[in-house]
Enzyme design. Structure first.
Site, PDB file in Angstrom:
ATOM      1  N   SER A   1      17.261  21.148 -32.735  1.00  0.00           N
ATOM      2  CA  SER A   1      17.377  21.692 -34.089  1.00  0.00           C
ATOM      3  C   SER A   1      16.958  20.611 -35.072  1.00  0.00           C
ATOM      4  CB  SER A   1      18.830  22.102 -34.361  1.00  0.00           C
ATOM      5  OG  SER A   1      19.053  22.371 -35.734  1.00  0.00           O
TER       6      SER A   1
ATOM      7  N   TYR B   1      27.975  20.305 -34.481  1.00  0.00           N
ATOM      8  CA  TYR B   1      26.719  20.934 -34.069  1.00  0.00           C
ATOM      9  C   TYR B   1      25.577  19.927 -34.145  1.00  0.00           C
ATOM     10  CZ  TYR B   1      22.717  24.144 -34.121  1.00  0.00           C
ATOM     11  OH  TYR B   1      21.526  24.768 -33.847  1.00  0.00           O
TER      12      TYR B   1
END
Length: 254
Positions: free
Chosen positions: A145, A158
């Site tokens: 990501s 995350y």
């Protein structure tokens, strides 16, 4: 550019394949001639596989919890028994269940995110690499990501998990470069998936705000992410390994 049937008869594993980017990747690999193994904890993946078979493609679904070693081992036993090899793997399964600042986070949320996003990728890569070593190589693509390339306020766990995916990717790429195994990662920004649509909940102002965070002025599409996955999985990327490819509308250029 990936030519038609670029993956003819290649055995491709896709985790997190029941929806979103994973589903789109399964459909794209199948359209290019691959034998596709879809896996997820979401049984909707079974319907995706059935749809592909109805269209004349070779696709199977196996449920698997990537954070559970026994479940992952069973998955790879199935792949070996069914196909005898694995050529390409797209480790896409991941979760995002965080919504607060670091000091307010819970141990339970930390463990869940790390179990799926990091341990899951690590477990799958272990089996994938062992399989590919037996057949002379292959290609692995991991879903990281843009949060794995920088900061992600109110998503610190995350972000840490995706930084870890980048680290696993780079390390494995170097370790197995001379064994014919390429390992790369994609780093998407905000992509138009069901998760994104649930997050905006029909709020056009919120959607506009999120889109405007990207220099191109919009969020990405699953097809744009999958194009990057197909490239990194193909022979066209034969000299590309250890890369982290942003698919982010220019976000990391700022």
């Amino acid at each position: 550019m990936v030519i038609q049937n670029a993956f003819l008869d290649k055995v491709v594993l896709i985790t997190g394949a029941a929806a979103g980017i994973g589903e789109a990747a399964a459909r794209a690999f199948a359209a290019h001639g691959a034998k596709v193994v879809l896996t997820d904890i979401d049984e909707r993946g079974e319907q995706v596989a059935q749809d592909l078979c109805t269209q004349g493609h070779n696709a199977v679904f196996q449920d698997c919890d990537v954070s559970n070693n026994g479940s992952v081992t069973a998955l790879f036993s199935f792949i070996q028994d069914s196909f005898g090899r694995l050529d390409i793997a797209f480790n896409n399964a991941g979760i995002d269940i965080e919504s607060g600042k670091l000091a307010d986070g819970s141990e339970d949320v930390f463990d869940k995110i790390m179990d799926v996003n990091v341990k899951g990728v690590w477990l799958c890569m272990q089996h994938e690499i062992q399989s590919m070593l037996k057949t002379g190589g292959g290609a692995i693509v991991n879903t990281a990501s843009v949060a794995g390339l920088g900061a992600a306020p109110k998503m610190s766990i995350y972000a840490a998990s995706k930084h870890a995916v980048v680290g696993l990717t780079k390390s494995a790429a170097v370790e197995y470069a001379k064994k014919g195994i390429r390992v790369n990662a994609i780093c998407p920004a905000v992509i138009d998936t069901n998760m994104y649509r649930r997050a905006i909940a029909g709020d056009e102002k919120k959607a506009h705000m999120i889109g405007s965070m990207h220099p191109v002025g919009r969020v990405g599409t699953v097809e744009e992410v999958v194009s990057a996955v197909l490239y990194l999985s193909s022979d066209a990327a034969g000299f590309t390994t250890g890369a982290t490819l942003p698919v982010d509308g220019g976000s990391t250029a700022i």
